[in-house]
Write a protein that holds these residues in place. Structure first.
Motif, PDB file in Angstrom:
ATOM      1  N   LEU A  19       3.311   2.616   5.933  1.00  0.00           N
ATOM      2  CA  LEU A  19       4.390   3.472   6.412  1.00  0.00           C
ATOM      3  C   LEU A  19       3.903   4.912   6.581  1.00  0.00           C
ATOM      4  O   LEU A  19       4.242   5.572   7.573  1.00  0.00           O
ATOM      5  N   SER A  20       3.096   5.417   5.641  1.00  0.00           N
ATOM      6  CA  SER A  20       2.585   6.789   5.735  1.00  0.00           C
ATOM      7  C   SER A  20       1.737   6.971   6.983  1.00  0.00           C
ATOM      8  O   SER A  20       1.869   7.975   7.701  1.00  0.00           O
ATOM      9  N   LEU A  40      12.302  13.347  12.617  1.00  0.00           N
ATOM     10  CA  LEU A  40      12.643  12.127  11.884  1.00  0.00           C
ATOM     11  C   LEU A  40      11.442  11.653  11.069  1.00  0.00           C
ATOM     12  O   LEU A  40      11.564  11.338   9.870  1.00  0.00           O
ATOM     13  N   ALA A  41      10.260  11.623  11.703  1.00  0.00           N
ATOM     14  CA  ALA A  41       9.057  11.212  10.980  1.00  0.00           C
ATOM     15  C   ALA A  41       8.733  12.198   9.861  1.00  0.00           C
ATOM     16  O   ALA A  41       8.328  11.798   8.759  1.00  0.00           O
ATOM     17  N   ASP A  42       8.946  13.494  10.111  1.00  0.00           N
ATOM     18  CA  ASP A  42       8.664  14.504   9.099  1.00  0.00           C
ATOM     19  C   ASP A  42       9.611  14.376   7.911  1.00  0.00           C
ATOM     20  O   ASP A  42       9.190  14.505   6.755  1.00  0.00           O
ATOM     21  N   ARG A  43      10.895  14.124   8.190  1.00  0.00           N
ATOM     22  CA  ARG A  43      11.869  13.952   7.093  1.00  0.00           C
ATOM     23  C   ARG A  43      11.520  12.745   6.238  1.00  0.00           C
ATOM     24  O   ARG A  43      11.590  12.798   5.003  1.00  0.00           O
ATOM     25  N   ARG A  44      11.142  11.676   6.891  1.00  0.00           N
ATOM     26  CA  ARG A  44      10.804  10.462   6.133  1.00  0.00           C
ATOM     27  C   ARG A  44       9.530  10.675   5.304  1.00  0.00           C
ATOM     28  O   ARG A  44       9.437  10.189   4.167  1.00  0.00           O
ATOM     29  N   ALA A  61       8.539  13.577   4.081  1.00  0.00           N
ATOM     30  CA  ALA A  61       8.926  14.429   2.955  1.00  0.00           C
ATOM     31  C   ALA A  61       9.684  13.632   1.903  1.00  0.00           C
ATOM     32  O   ALA A  61       9.498  13.828   0.690  1.00  0.00           O
ATOM     33  N   GLY A  62      10.543  12.716   2.369  1.00  0.00           N
ATOM     34  CA  GLY A  62      11.284  11.881   1.425  1.00  0.00           C
ATOM     35  C   GLY A  62      10.364  10.993   0.606  1.00  0.00           C
ATOM     36  O   GLY A  62      10.539  10.840  -0.608  1.00  0.00           O
ATOM     37  N   LEU A  81      -2.232  11.943  -1.561  1.00  0.00           N
ATOM     38  CA  LEU A  81      -2.765  10.735  -0.929  1.00  0.00           C
ATOM     39  C   LEU A  81      -1.935  10.356   0.299  1.00  0.00           C
ATOM     40  O   LEU A  81      -2.486   9.924   1.322  1.00  0.00           O
ATOM     41  N   GLN A  82      -0.612  10.525   0.190  1.00  0.00           N
ATOM     42  CA  GLN A  82       0.240  10.242   1.340  1.00  0.00           C
ATOM     43  C   GLN A  82      -0.064  11.192   2.492  1.00  0.00           C
ATOM     44  O   GLN A  82      -0.144  10.783   3.657  1.00  0.00           O
TER      45      GLN A  82
END
Length: 614
Positions: free
Chosen positions: A202-203, A253-257, A259-260, A319-320
């Motif tokens: 996912l990352s 959207l990708a940035d929010r996910r 960060a989450g 790492l992410q």
């Protein structure tokens, strides 16, 4: 942890010898920082043991009691506390210093890489630059900072956190029950490792989406601003805005996910820590001495647990980040290998693309100026991936002070021949010489002889002075030379009429200038450094008839004083030439004066017929 090793390996490749020595020094500093972390825990454990009088009598407790002497109660707590505060102060000072030096180390490498990439792109041979285009170069330069912040900085931060985790756990093994420490460390470690593995795919996916969204937004900005008039006239603003917003939404959207995802490990680790403390309290409550005897152990375990869980959370987030930026990092490393291989210490450099890679000083006694003639001898050139040569065994001479024209059908090779003579592209075979010396062995000297005016004129959003002396530092610009160039280009009177004179700002892409004024400004720019050779490449192709005549007159007035090479589709520009070369299929198929070619060359008559020349 493979992503960490992969990232550190790329960073190591970017270090010169001094950088590698500094890197090893930072590793030593990380060890020292870890030792202070160990000391802080040991001294905290000893302080609590000395105050509670339930300690184990270890050397640190004895040190506290020695400092306190015969003091008791608050006086002893204060005296011993001063030592504890000093240890914590040193721990935090070394920690902050290490963080600062790690960040400085990374950003200095970023400066070096950015400089090498930018210089490499500006120095790339023209034929390769045209083949690759500019979009990829802009993307790499724009993302280099993101790579260092989100990948290399994250890797260095991960090293720091690993040092903290290892030293704390080693210390706890000496001051607490080994089973208690091992079980706690195993639980937290497995939790962090499991999270990283579960979110790995996912990352990377989110990172690719962010990169693609960035590319799309940059492309839409370029299209929207560059094609503004067409967009307005075609009433397509809403379509462009919709496409831009869609790309921005994809990025956010990708940035929010992302960060989450990075915030989840911290919350999970805190829950694990709280669970561990509760279980430890229940365990110790049933042992001899009860909670009173266990308080020093629980206090130290709680403090160390907070430090370890925070470090594990930062490590997981790092790492992410490295996974999210993997694609950008790979693109940057590929660009470095292709464009600036010299900064990859210890690796075999590919053959350099820099157009100056063979540049040498001129021989003694050679002025570097054009004094006699330019000689093109049996020159051939083929563009990368092309099947046929663009220039095929061409030979010619251009005497000093002559006005020479190249004409021919589109794609015939006339502009390529001019670029070869200017030294912007290298011939596959043959030589080009100035007064006997090879221009490709002394390119800096040769380029100092060349002024160029193209069909498309780039006007920087700066004032007149900085546009004429384009690329020079403002403090280096000679206003007298600027005015001289403007006068020769017949633009001096217009600039004098402006309230700010040379300080007149020309606006975005020179919107304050007409087409003819833009070309004249380009001529002034070519003349600023007083070159011997002026090359006009389709300089009048986009002008109306009246403006073309004005610019052609300015070009003709320069012949004699300068060696002028004009590439033209409109042959009226070439009427005053001393000699015209007709270029077709990469060869010179005819040459002579305008009148001679009208009489003797079918190819030339075909070209003039399109203009209606007599």
């Amino acid at each position: 942890m493979y992503i960490l090793l992969e990232t550190l390996a790329d960073l190591w490749r970017l270090l010169d010898r001094r950088g590698r020595v500094l890197a090893l020094g930072l590793v030593v500093l990380l060890i020292i920082t870890g030792m202070f972390e160990m000391g802080a825990i040991v001294f905290l454990f000893g302080y609590i043991g000395a105050l509670s009088e339930t300690g184990s009598g270890n050397p640190v407790e004895d040190l506290y009691r020695g400092i306190g002497g015969g003091l008791e109660g608050r006086a002893f707590a204060l005296a011993a506390g001063v030592l504890l505060l000093f240890v914590f102060l040193m721990k935090n000072v070394t920690g902050l210093l290490t963080s600062f030096l790690l960040l400085r180390f990374s950003m200095k490498r970023f400066e070096r890489v950015s400089e090498a990439l930018y210089a490499g792109y500006l120095g790339t041979r023209l034929e390769l630059w045209q083949q690759k285009g500019t979009a990829g170069a802009r993307q790499v330069l724009a993302s280099a900072g993101i790579v260092f912040r989100g990948s290399f900085n994250a890797a260095l931060s991960a090293l720091s956190d690993i040092a903290i985790i290892v030293t704390i756990l080693l210390t706890l093994l000496f001051v607490l029950d080994a089973r208690f420490v091992l079980i706690g460390g195993l639980v937290i470690g497995l939790g962090g490792y499991s999270f990283v593995m579960l979110t790995r795919s996912l990352s990377e996916t989110l990172g690719r989406r962010q990169l693609e969204a960035q590319k799309t937004t940059q492309m839409l900005m370029q299209e929207g601003f560059g094609g503004l008039i067409d967009i307005r006239l075609g009433d397509r603003r809403e379509t462009m805005v919709s496409r831009y917003v869609s790309a921005v939404r994809g990025f956010t959207l990708a940035d929010r996910r992302s960060a989450g995802l990075r915030s989840v490990p911290r919350a999970a680790n805190e829950v694990l820590l709280a669970t561990g403390i509760v279980m430890a309290a229940v365990y110790f409550a049933g042992r001899p001495g009860g909670m009173q005897a266990a308080l020093p152990t629980l206090a130290v375990a709680g403090f160390a647990g907070l430090r370890v869980t925070a470090a594990v959370s930062r490590l997981t987030a790092a790492l992410q980040q490295m996974r999210e930026r993997r694609e950008e990092r790979r693109l940057m490393m590929t660009a470095i290998r292709e464009t600036a291989p010299a900064i990859l210490l210890g690796e075999a450099a590919t053959s350099p693309d820099d157009y100056l890679h063979e540049d040498r000083p001129l021989p003694a006694g050679v002025s570097g100026r054009l004094e006699d003639r330019i000689a093109v001898d049996d020159v051939s050139f083929t563009y990368p991936d092309a099947d046929l040569p663009a220039i095929d065994h061409v030979s010619l001479e251009i005497p000093r002070g002559h006005f020479v024209g190249f004409c021919g059908p589109s794609g015939g090779g006339k502009s390529t021949l001019a670029r070869l003579i200017m030294g912007l592209i290298r011939p596959d075979t043959g030589t080009i010489r100035c007064d006997g010396w090879d221009i490709f062995r002394h390119l800096r000297a040769w380029h100092a002889n060349i002024g160029h005016v193209g069909q498309t004129v780039y006007i920087a959003p700066r004032n007149v002075r900085e546009n004429v002396a384009f690329g020079y530092e403002p403090r280096e610009i000679n206003d007298q030379a600027v005015w001289r160039a403007l006068e020769l280009a017949r633009l001096g009177d217009f600039i004098r009429q402006q309230p700010d004179g040379l300080a007149t700002h020309l606006g975005e892409d020179g919107v304050k200038l007409s087409g003819g004024q833009r070309q004249r400004l380009s001529i002034a720019r070519a003349l600023y450094h007083d070159p011997d050779v002026l090359v006009f490449d389709e300089a009048t192709a986009a002008l109306d008839t009246v403006t073309e005549a004005e610019v052609t007159g300015a070009i003709a007035r320069l012949s004699g004083a300068k060696t002028v090479i004009a590439i033209a589709h409109r042959l009226s520009t070439l009427r005053g030439c001393d000699r015209i070369h007709v270029v077709d299929g990469g060869r010179i198929v005819a040459e002579g004066t305008y009148r001679e070619l009208e009489r003797t060359s079918p190819e030339f008559r075909k070209l003039t017929g399109g203009e209606g020349d007599p």
